[in-house]
Design an enzyme around this catalytic site. Structure first.
Site, short mmCIF file in Angstrom:
data_model
loop_
_atom_site.label_atom_id
_atom_site.label_comp_id
_atom_site.label_asym_id
_atom_site.label_seq_id
_atom_site.Cartn_x
_atom_site.Cartn_y
_atom_site.Cartn_z
N ASP A 48 -14.44 15.77 88.39
CA ASP A 48 -14.67 15.60 86.96
C ASP A 48 -13.88 16.62 86.14
OD1 ASP A 48 -16.30 14.41 84.74
OD2 ASP A 48 -17.03 16.47 84.59
N GLU A 101 -10.13 12.93 87.71
CA GLU A 101 -10.26 12.45 86.33
C GLU A 101 -9.42 13.40 85.48
OE1 GLU A 101 -13.27 11.99 82.55
OE2 GLU A 101 -13.46 13.59 84.01
#
Length: 731
Positions: free
Chosen positions: A410, A463
């Site tokens: 993330d 990401e």
């Protein structure tokens, strides 16, 4: 008797008594336990609340210890040799136990060296709470890294949460505090009570390396059961590298475990989720599920993206073994499991990592580096060996202990740039005056290199929303070493395009085609994730313009485009049946909508396009190779039509994709193709079974000999309105 009392009193230094009573003494092993004297040994214990204490020697002899000058202090003389146990008289009964202060150092020097260097890949086997047997005594070894603390004690339901009871030993070279507590076993709740470098008491801290945590809103750690889970996924693990190779299909169903299905307002546990989810995902044709973070987190509204327990599957859905069973059952059905993982930042909750030992230990001390204003979180100091080692060990814990098949990392962009979401003067440049975070780059490279070395076949997905170069390039070639990267540019451009009224799309045609300019700069995943259906963005269906039939047709065409465009696929739960409202983590998905033929049609389309994507190698085998894609029509902005060929390896049939992004039926639209004969229409998003009007080509179209679009033959096609069709050549 008075002489004995005097002798006992002399065994206690007044300053030591005060420090023990106030839970301030930083070296309990120097005082408590058995210590040699000129005539034998003196045994000292501090057991607040105890009424009497005896030492039971190995030969059965019992020696009553004399009470000291402070309640709970007991001492007595022992022979020079031999072991002993403590018999403690409490107000509610008697306890027979080994003395925690009779045991020597627990962690090996090698373990401590690995911890200090950030190289202990099985960190939770050393730190945290581990049920062990020492010198024939069963108990739990507690160990925590807190180098700047002046005192650390383990507190829990086994000592009435009394910080005076179990002060720990500091292993000075590493900053690790440890203590073996006899008779404490699986299920015990505990925390650490620390004093900072200047002696001030800190909030009780959960164990950063706990393998099990208390159900929120509780914040305690729990001693995990050491019994290994018995896996039954050998077949999957043996073939995983092939299943997750770059040329294999990857269609990911992203989901939030707590809101996929709620029965009478209650979350399913891991077993219940496996019962319901796995057959659904398999039937829908997805190859993987991706779970939003399952590491323990205090605030459910963070969806797991502000975790504190990086070694513990969240207790919201059951035990760690329950999570292992879920993964195991997915594997038995041929479904891979990816989990979102957050090594960028952590919340400021008092029981967590913030100022863990009274200093900025896990975070940067300078708020220009250590505080993230967007999320009000603290930023990990990746340049500190122990911190980067802690994070890498967390990744290894889920990949190795839980057989997870990949991690979606993330917020990578927020880690890579020191000025991320900061104005001038609000960030600290690197040593060369630039914005790149060299420490994070080194951390990510090492993480990905170790994953490839120690968990072959697992995948790492970034990401990453910027144009940072080489995210999926090999570390040896200067890249970050990820296997895949989310294609945020494709997502933003195409969603904006799809949200336009068709009359304006001709002016934005480049948003549909620009992704192919950089499609091979990285290895990409096309993400329609949870981020696109929250925070006022509306649902995927809700983004589509027009009346109901146009919105559903737009959605079907868009999904057809997504599943035929180069790149692996990721679709968030609810999008597969056209959920009309934003996702709400407090509610289950509106499954009742499947009673509506329009929503059921979208679901059927996703099921079929998943199977199409897997069935035809041309749609996945060369996702990262320019030879796998060729524009046929890329410039028909006036009609908002695109057409392209997908090509597989030698011997694989090509696939022709044609999409009409206007509500106008195109009759006799001619498309150049590489061979003549009868082409088969294998997918049409306007099919009646999907909720469309059944406008199409009747399943078969004959290519005519006509030079067009650089090919010797052409197909005269009927293009359905707001429709996508897929055709395959004869043979």
């Amino acid at each position: 008797m008075s002489g004995v009392m005097t002798a006992v009193s002399n065994r206690w230094d007044p300053g030591v008594i005060r420090a023990l009573a106030e839970a301030r003494h930083g070296d309990a092993f120097a005082v408590l336990g058995a210590h040699r004297t000129d005539t034998g040994r003196v045994l000292r214990t501090y057991l607040p609340g105890a009424e009497r204490v005896s030492a039971v020697l190995d030969d059965g002899q019992t020696i009553a210890l004399e009470a000291g000058p402070e309640p709970g202090l007991f001492a007595g003389d022992l022979p020079a040799q031999g072991g002993y146990r403590l018999r403690i008289g409490w107000p509610g009964g008697e306890q027979d136990t080994a003395d925690p202060y009779a045991f020597g150092p627990q962690l090996s020097d090698f373990d401590l060296h690995l911890i200090s260097e950030g190289h202990h890949l099985q960190l939770a086997d050393a730190l945290g709470a581990n049920v062990v047997e020492v010198d024939g005594v069963r108990g739990t070894r507690f160990a925590v890294w807190a180098p700047n603390a002046s005192r650390v004690a383990v507190v829990g339901d086994f000592n009435s949460w009394d910080a005076r009871r179990h002060p720990m030993r500091l292993r000075h070279q590493s900053g690790v505090w440890e203590l073996f507590v006899p008779d404490v076993g699986p299920g015990a709740h505990y925390k650490y009570q620390l004093r900072g470098p200047h002696g001030h008491e800190l909030p009780a801290k959960a164990d950063p390396v706990a393998r099990r945590a208390e159900l929120a809103p509780g914040t305690a750690s729990i001693v995990a059961d050491p019994t290994p889970y018995q896996w039954s996924d050998d077949g999957w693990m043996a073939t995983r590298a092939r299943r997750q190779a770059h040329d294999a299909p990857m269609s990911v169903y992203e989901m939030h475990a707590g809101s996929w299905l709620r029965e009478e307002g209650v979350d399913l546990d891991w077993d219940g989720l496996a019962d319901r989810l796995i057959p659904y995902v398999a039937d829908m044709g997805f190859t993987h599920v991706e779970l939003m973070p399952v590491t323990e987190h205090p605030f459910g509204g963070s969806w797991g993206y502000q975790p504190l327990g990086l070694f513990a599957p969240t207790a919201r859905f059951g035990t760690p073994d329950g999570f292992a069973r879920f993964v195991d059952r997915c594997h038995r059905e041929g479904i891979g499991v990816i989990v979102d993982w957050v090594p960028a930042h952590f919340p400021t909750d008092a029981h967590g990592l913030a100022h863990f030992d009274g200093t900025a230990l896990y975070e940067h001390a300078d708020p220009r580096e250590g505080f993230h204003r967007d999320w009000n979180t603290l930023i990990y100091n990746h340049g500190r060996r122990e911190v980067s080692g802690f994070l890498i060990a967390s990744a290894m814990e889920f990949l190795q202990r839980y057989h997870v098949d990949g991690l979606r990392v993330d917020a990578v962009a927020s880690m890579l740039y020191r000025d991320y979401s900061r104005n001038a003067g609000e960030w600290v440049p690197n040593i060369h005056g630039g914005r790149e975070n060299y420490e994070t780059i080194a951390f990510l490279r090492r993480l990905n290199a170790l994953v490839r070395e120690h968990t072959p076949g697992a995948v790492m997905i970034a990401e990453e929303s910027t144009a940072f170069p080489g995210v999926t390039a090999d570390v040896a070639h200067g890249g970050l070493g990820f296997h895949y990267k989310w294609n945020m540019g494709w997502m933003h451009d195409t969603l904006h395009y799809a949200g336009l009224d068709p009359i304006y799309r001709r002016y934005h045609h480049g948003e549909l085609t620009f992704s192919m300019v950089y499609a091979y700069s990285e290895r990409f995943v096309l993400p329609i994730s949870h981020d696109e259906v929250v925070h006022g963005k509306g649902s995927l269906l809700g983004r589509m313009p027009g009346d109901d039939w146009q919105r559903f047709a737009n959605l079907r065409a868009y999904l057809g485009f997504m599943f035929t465009h180069p790149g692996r696929k990721l679709l968030f739960m609810g999008c597969e049946f056209g959920q009309p409202t934003e996702w709400n983590h407090d509610s289950g998905l509106p499954w009742h909508l499947l009673d509506d033929p329009r929503h059921r049609g979208v679901q059927t389309l996703v099921r079929d396009v998943n199977r199409l994507y897997v069935q035809y190698p041309a749609l996945h085998a060369h996702d990262d190779d320019p030879s796998g894609f060729a524009w046929v029509v890329g410039d028909d902005a006036g009609n908002s039509v695109v057409a392209f060929l997908r090509k597989g390896k030698r011997g694989d049939a090509p696939v022709l994709v044609v999409i009409n992004f206007t509500p106008v039926v195109q009759h006799g639209y001619r498309i150049g193709v590489p061979q003549g004969g009868q082409w088969r229409e294998v997918f049409n998003s306007d099919a009646g079974i999907y909720g469309g009007a059944n406008l199409g080509n009747g399943g078969i179209v004959t290519a005519e000999q006509q030079s067009m679009h650089g090919h010797a033959h052409a197909l005269p096609l009927l293009l359905p309105p707001l429709g996508a069709i897929v055709l395959t050549p004869p043979g």
